[in-house]
Design a protein around this motif. Structure first.
Motif, PDB file in Angstrom:
ATOM      1  N   GLU A 207       0.884  -1.393  -0.687  1.00  0.00           N
ATOM      2  CA  GLU A 207      -0.122   0.101  -0.163  1.00  0.00           C
ATOM      3  C   GLU A 207       0.725   1.216  -0.412  1.00  0.00           C
ATOM      4  O   GLU A 207       0.940   2.331  -0.583  1.00  0.00           O
ATOM      5  CB  GLU A 207      -1.332  -0.265   0.796  1.00  0.00           C
ATOM      6  CG  GLU A 207      -1.645   1.095   1.606  1.00  0.00           C
ATOM      7  CD  GLU A 207      -2.677   1.959   0.202  1.00  0.00           C
ATOM      8  OE1 GLU A 207      -2.823   3.145   0.134  1.00  0.00           O
ATOM      9  OE2 GLU A 207      -2.695   0.616  -0.375  1.00  0.00           O
TER      10      GLU A 207
ATOM     11  N   ARG B 276       2.240   1.310  -3.734  1.00  0.00           N
ATOM     12  CA  ARG B 276       1.416   2.323  -4.265  1.00  0.00           C
ATOM     13  C   ARG B 276       1.669   3.542  -3.679  1.00  0.00           C
ATOM     14  O   ARG B 276       0.981   4.278  -5.083  1.00  0.00           O
ATOM     15  CB  ARG B 276      -0.200   1.582  -3.624  1.00  0.00           C
ATOM     16  CG  ARG B 276      -1.183   1.837  -5.144  1.00  0.00           C
ATOM     17  CD  ARG B 276      -2.833   1.265  -4.852  1.00  0.00           C
ATOM     18  NE  ARG B 276      -3.060   1.414  -3.969  1.00  0.00           N
ATOM     19  CZ  ARG B 276      -3.926   3.060  -3.836  1.00  0.00           C
ATOM     20  NH1 ARG B 276      -4.116   3.167  -4.666  1.00  0.00           N
ATOM     21  NH2 ARG B 276      -4.269   3.139  -2.728  1.00  0.00           N
ATOM     22  N   GLN B 277       0.576   3.909  -3.022  1.00  0.00           N
ATOM     23  CA  GLN B 277       0.693   5.341  -2.440  1.00  0.00           C
ATOM     24  C   GLN B 277       2.235   5.733  -3.016  1.00  0.00           C
ATOM     25  O   GLN B 277       1.466   7.274  -3.624  1.00  0.00           O
ATOM     26  CB  GLN B 277       0.262   6.151  -0.694  1.00  0.00           C
ATOM     27  CG  GLN B 277      -1.011   4.921  -0.556  1.00  0.00           C
ATOM     28  CD  GLN B 277      -2.099   5.638  -1.185  1.00  0.00           C
ATOM     29  OE1 GLN B 277      -1.788   6.774  -1.601  1.00  0.00           O
ATOM     30  NE2 GLN B 277      -3.140   5.492  -0.397  1.00  0.00           N
TER      31      GLN B 277
ATOM     32  N   ARG C 299       2.373   7.566  -6.785  1.00  0.00           N
ATOM     33  CA  ARG C 299       1.035   8.645  -7.328  1.00  0.00           C
ATOM     34  C   ARG C 299       1.541  10.216  -7.619  1.00  0.00           C
ATOM     35  O   ARG C 299       0.964  10.673  -7.736  1.00  0.00           O
ATOM     36  CB  ARG C 299       0.014   8.648  -6.447  1.00  0.00           C
ATOM     37  CG  ARG C 299      -0.192   7.061  -6.285  1.00  0.00           C
ATOM     38  CD  ARG C 299      -1.744   7.826  -4.727  1.00  0.00           C
ATOM     39  NE  ARG C 299      -2.854   8.774  -5.105  1.00  0.00           N
ATOM     40  CZ  ARG C 299      -3.786   9.377  -3.929  1.00  0.00           C
ATOM     41  NH1 ARG C 299      -3.844   9.110  -3.354  1.00  0.00           N
ATOM     42  NH2 ARG C 299      -3.891  10.258  -4.899  1.00  0.00           N
TER      43      ARG C 299
ATOM     44  N   HIS D 135       3.550  12.611  -6.459  1.00  0.00           N
ATOM     45  CA  HIS D 135       2.812  13.390  -5.067  1.00  0.00           C
ATOM     46  C   HIS D 135       4.397  14.604  -5.679  1.00  0.00           C
ATOM     47  O   HIS D 135       3.839  15.373  -5.183  1.00  0.00           O
ATOM     48  CB  HIS D 135       3.249  13.132  -3.650  1.00  0.00           C
ATOM     49  CG  HIS D 135       2.471  12.261  -3.261  1.00  0.00           C
ATOM     50  ND1 HIS D 135       1.012  12.117  -3.709  1.00  0.00           N
ATOM     51  CD2 HIS D 135       2.511  10.222  -2.998  1.00  0.00           C
ATOM     52  CE1 HIS D 135       0.595  10.911  -3.487  1.00  0.00           C
ATOM     53  NE2 HIS D 135       0.882  10.240  -2.976  1.00  0.00           N
TER      54      HIS D 135
ATOM     55  N   PHE E 253       2.510  17.503  -6.767  1.00  0.00           N
ATOM     56  CA  PHE E 253       1.095  18.201  -6.414  1.00  0.00           C
ATOM     57  C   PHE E 253       1.507  19.207  -5.941  1.00  0.00           C
ATOM     58  O   PHE E 253       0.897  20.049  -5.765  1.00  0.00           O
ATOM     59  CB  PHE E 253       1.073  17.061  -5.098  1.00  0.00           C
ATOM     60  CG  PHE E 253      -0.615  17.347  -4.425  1.00  0.00           C
ATOM     61  CD1 PHE E 253      -1.920  17.029  -5.486  1.00  0.00           C
ATOM     62  CD2 PHE E 253      -0.606  17.518  -3.698  1.00  0.00           C
ATOM     63  CE1 PHE E 253      -2.366  17.151  -5.789  1.00  0.00           C
ATOM     64  CE2 PHE E 253      -2.229  17.909  -3.313  1.00  0.00           C
ATOM     65  CZ  PHE E 253      -3.401  17.678  -3.973  1.00  0.00           C
TER      66      PHE E 253
ATOM     67  N   VAL F 130      -9.224   6.605  -1.420  1.00  0.00           N
ATOM     68  CA  VAL F 130      -8.645   7.268  -1.782  1.00  0.00           C
ATOM     69  C   VAL F 130      -9.032   8.065  -2.521  1.00  0.00           C
ATOM     70  O   VAL F 130      -8.851   7.526  -3.578  1.00  0.00           O
ATOM     71  CB  VAL F 130      -7.299   6.212  -1.756  1.00  0.00           C
ATOM     72  CG1 VAL F 130      -6.241   7.337  -2.591  1.00  0.00           C
ATOM     73  CG2 VAL F 130      -7.098   5.600  -0.256  1.00  0.00           C
ATOM     74  N   GLU F 131      -8.198   9.338  -2.935  1.00  0.00           N
ATOM     75  CA  GLU F 131      -8.477   9.887  -4.284  1.00  0.00           C
ATOM     76  C   GLU F 131      -7.139  10.297  -4.864  1.00  0.00           C
ATOM     77  O   GLU F 131      -6.227  10.382  -4.072  1.00  0.00           O
ATOM     78  CB  GLU F 131      -8.657  12.136  -3.355  1.00  0.00           C
ATOM     79  CG  GLU F 131      -9.980  11.641  -2.928  1.00  0.00           C
ATOM     80  CD  GLU F 131     -11.498  11.919  -3.472  1.00  0.00           C
ATOM     81  OE1 GLU F 131     -11.560  11.785  -4.569  1.00  0.00           O
ATOM     82  OE2 GLU F 131     -12.849  12.315  -2.590  1.00  0.00           O
ATOM     83  N   GLU F 132      -7.021  10.501  -5.892  1.00  0.00           N
ATOM     84  CA  GLU F 132      -6.403  10.368  -7.058  1.00  0.00           C
ATOM     85  C   GLU F 132      -5.575  12.101  -6.980  1.00  0.00           C
ATOM     86  O   GLU F 132      -6.612  12.789  -6.610  1.00  0.00           O
ATOM     87  CB  GLU F 132      -6.573   9.332  -7.984  1.00  0.00           C
ATOM     88  CG  GLU F 132      -7.020   8.407  -8.711  1.00  0.00           C
ATOM     89  CD  GLU F 132      -5.377   7.630  -8.212  1.00  0.00           C
ATOM     90  OE1 GLU F 132      -4.951   8.128  -8.099  1.00  0.00           O
ATOM     91  OE2 GLU F 132      -6.435   6.453  -7.063  1.00  0.00           O
ATOM     92  N   ASP F 133      -4.970  12.289  -7.344  1.00  0.00           N
ATOM     93  CA  ASP F 133      -4.265  13.272  -6.992  1.00  0.00           C
ATOM     94  C   ASP F 133      -4.846  14.357  -8.129  1.00  0.00           C
ATOM     95  O   ASP F 133      -5.226  15.651  -7.969  1.00  0.00           O
ATOM     96  CB  ASP F 133      -2.282  13.378  -7.824  1.00  0.00           C
ATOM     97  CG  ASP F 133      -1.673  12.932  -6.959  1.00  0.00           C
ATOM     98  OD1 ASP F 133      -2.016  12.664  -5.804  1.00  0.00           O
ATOM     99  OD2 ASP F 133      -0.169  13.031  -7.268  1.00  0.00           O
ATOM    100  N   ASP F 134      -5.163  14.354  -9.013  1.00  0.00           N
ATOM    101  CA  ASP F 134      -6.414  14.735 -10.052  1.00  0.00           C
ATOM    102  C   ASP F 134      -7.549  15.268  -8.883  1.00  0.00           C
ATOM    103  O   ASP F 134      -7.864  16.769  -9.429  1.00  0.00           O
ATOM    104  CB  ASP F 134      -6.677  14.521 -11.134  1.00  0.00           C
ATOM    105  CG  ASP F 134      -5.616  14.156 -11.730  1.00  0.00           C
ATOM    106  OD1 ASP F 134      -4.298  14.999 -11.662  1.00  0.00           O
ATOM    107  OD2 ASP F 134      -5.784  13.236 -13.622  1.00  0.00           O
ATOM    108  N   GLU F 135      -8.341  14.720  -8.446  1.00  0.00           N
ATOM    109  CA  GLU F 135      -9.901  14.471  -7.862  1.00  0.00           C
ATOM    110  C   GLU F 135      -9.183  15.344  -6.290  1.00  0.00           C
ATOM    111  O   GLU F 135      -9.831  16.404  -6.063  1.00  0.00           O
ATOM    112  CB  GLU F 135     -10.183  13.399  -7.065  1.00  0.00           C
ATOM    113  CG  GLU F 135     -10.918  12.738  -8.631  1.00  0.00           C
ATOM    114  CD  GLU F 135     -11.030  10.850  -8.234  1.00  0.00           C
ATOM    115  OE1 GLU F 135     -10.115  10.300  -7.217  1.00  0.00           O
ATOM    116  OE2 GLU F 135     -12.157  10.596  -8.710  1.00  0.00           O
TER     117      GLU F 135
END
Length: 495
Positions: free
Chosen positions: A6, A9-10, A13, A15, A18, A62-67
């Motif tokens: 996990e 995976r995080q 993304r 970051h 961001f 879990v929200e994706e970066d665009d969201e």
């Protein structure tokens, strides 16, 4: 999925960019860069409407970066533009861009201000800012600390005064102390009442002292109140004078108040959270004459000066008192056998352990602008308030709450609609006038054209009136004052 998978995976993304994308949102929405005169001050929505629109829920999703970026944009758009040229609602405004840079740096470095070991550069910065401010106030041999707001700074003053008078309170508590009395003006900040509650003195220990029509404490009334408290068997602990009251912006006659405190042996604390920035202006510093005679001072650079929230100072003339009063000597943090000079470990002076590096943003502002640059900002804010006051005096549509010139940038006034002009000003007339400011405030907030606060002062018999305040950021202009007066008049005629 196990924990390592996990985390992997995080962490994959994207970051890394961001924060840059968030900055781009702030820029695109006009929250950074030059203030816009076109954007609404606020896109007002009632709480339930806004709550329904924003996706606030937390949980497993879990929200994706665009969201996430869209969520950020929604929150930004729902926020008040305190940096707008049309925001005059509070005793603060926009943030100085150099201060914002300092705040971003400290947030990114995630440093806590308690020991030189973990905050070497920031410890030295805080020391230098405090030293410079002590000299400005007139406490060259004093001490100080940054606090989480002016209310906390005022409580530091109450704690220091109590410890100086009764050192045993630190070990034995309040049980062995006589009844105490704290004196403050009837126009002072409510934090004095809250401090009395939090520190175990009780709100009934606070004695409200009468003020004149402009909101300044009456020294003769103060003297009488202190002497009466002694006759009643109470120990006069502290006088809280105010340099810039919350509503009228009044500065108490500090020299005369200091005379009373000297004659009667009472600690003088000055709440200069709002008006303390006048010290930076050679033109206006004389308004605070007598400040150097205080025992302690609270000042919020995040108010008039425009340092990013929060940025508050407590300054005391008595060297070493802060440490003796507040130290707990935690051995796991403030070891005395470290490999460097542990006198730089300032955290034990504070009631907090973890403490934000608030000094750095003020230091960066001061380095960028210097004494003269900060003075020019204060002078401009005061001049625009004077201009606005003269604008109101020239019109029969406005009436000032106090005929005396303002001590700070507060301008308090009523707007009188045409339907009320020239009528007998009886109770019914004043009852109608009391509805004007709330109605205008509702209209300006819903349209987003302007934000100016309003309030009553029941103890002076004043019904709802507007309180206009100018600050250093963004630097106000006469044209902004013209627009504010015109907008209040336009909305007021709809009442």
């Amino acid at each position: 999925m196990d924990a390592d998978a996990e985390i992997s995976r995080q962490s994959g993304r994207g970051h890394d960019d961001f924060l840059e994308r968030v900055v781009a949102v702030l820029r695109a929405e006009g929250f950074t860069g030059k203030p816009s005169s076109d954007e609404p001050v606020v896109n007002f929505e009632h709480p339930e409407q806004l709550r329904a629109r924003l996706r606030l829920g937390l949980g497993a999703a879990v929200e994706e970066d665009d969201e996430l970026l869209e969520l950020v944009r929604d929150v930004v758009r729902a926020s008040v533009r305190t940096g707008s040229r049309h925001f005059y609602n509070q005793l603060y405004g926009g943030a100085d861009p150099f201060g914002v840079a300092g705040a971003w740096i400290t947030e990114a470095l995630n440093t806590s201000q308690y020991t030189f070991e973990v905050a070497p550069a920031f410890t030295l910065v805080e020391h230098e800012v405090i030293r410079h401010c002590l000299n400005k106030v007139g406490f060259p041999d004093g001490d100080g600390i940054f606090t989480p707001g002016g209310s906390a700074a005022n409580m530091y003053g109450m704690v220091a005064a109590r410890y100086r008078a009764f050192p045993s309170v630190k070990t034995d508590g309040m049980r062995a102390l006589p009844p105490l009395a704290v004196f403050t003006s009837e126009d002072s900040h409510y934090s004095v009442l809250k401090g009395a509650h939090w520190l175990g003195l009780g709100t009934s220990s606070v004695v409200k002292v009468a003020t004149d029509a402009a909101g300044r404490m009456l020294p003769a009334a103060l003297r009488d109140a202190v002497l009466q408290a002694r006759r009643d068997g109470r120990h006069p602990l502290l006088v809280n004078a105010t340099a810039g009251t919350t509503v009228l912006g009044a500065v108490d006659p500090l020299d005369q108040v200091a005379d009373v405190c000297r004659d009667l042996g009472v600690w003088l604390h000055v709440d200069a959270c709002w008006g303390g920035s006048l010290l930076l202006s050679p033109k206006h510093a004389a308004r605070l004459a007598g400040l150097a005679r205080a025992d302690s001072v609270a000042w919020n650079p995040h108010k008039m000066l425009g340092a990013p929230l929060q940025c508050s100072l407590f300054l005391v003339r008595h060297a070493g008192l802060l440490h003796r009063c507040n130290a707990a000597a935690a051995e796991y943090l403030f070891q005395q056998d470290k490999f460097y000079d542990v006198s730089w470990d300032t955290g034990d002076k504070s009631v907090q352990c973890g403490r934000k590096v608030d000094a750095f943003k003020l230091w960066l502002m001061w380095k960028a602008r210097g004494d003269a640059g900060l003075a020019a900002l204060v002078d401009n804010a005061m001049e625009c308030a004077r201009y606005f006051r003269q604008l109101l005096l020239a019109s029969d549509a406005f009436r000032l709450v106090s005929a005396e010139a303002q001590d700070c940038t507060n301008v308090c006034f009523w707007y009188i609609p045409k339907r009320l002009r020239g009528l007998t000003e009886d109770k019914g007339w004043w009852d109608q006038l009391a509805t004007v400011a709330p109605a205008v405030k509702e209209r300006m907030a819903q349209r987003g054209t302007l934000l100016v606060g309003y309030c009553p002062l029941p103890h002076k018999g004043h019904v709802n009136f507007f309180r206009m305040v100018t600050t250093c950021q963004p630097p106000p202009r006469p044209a902004d004052m013209d627009r504010a007066a015109a907008e209040i008049q336009r909305l007021g005629e709809l009442c």
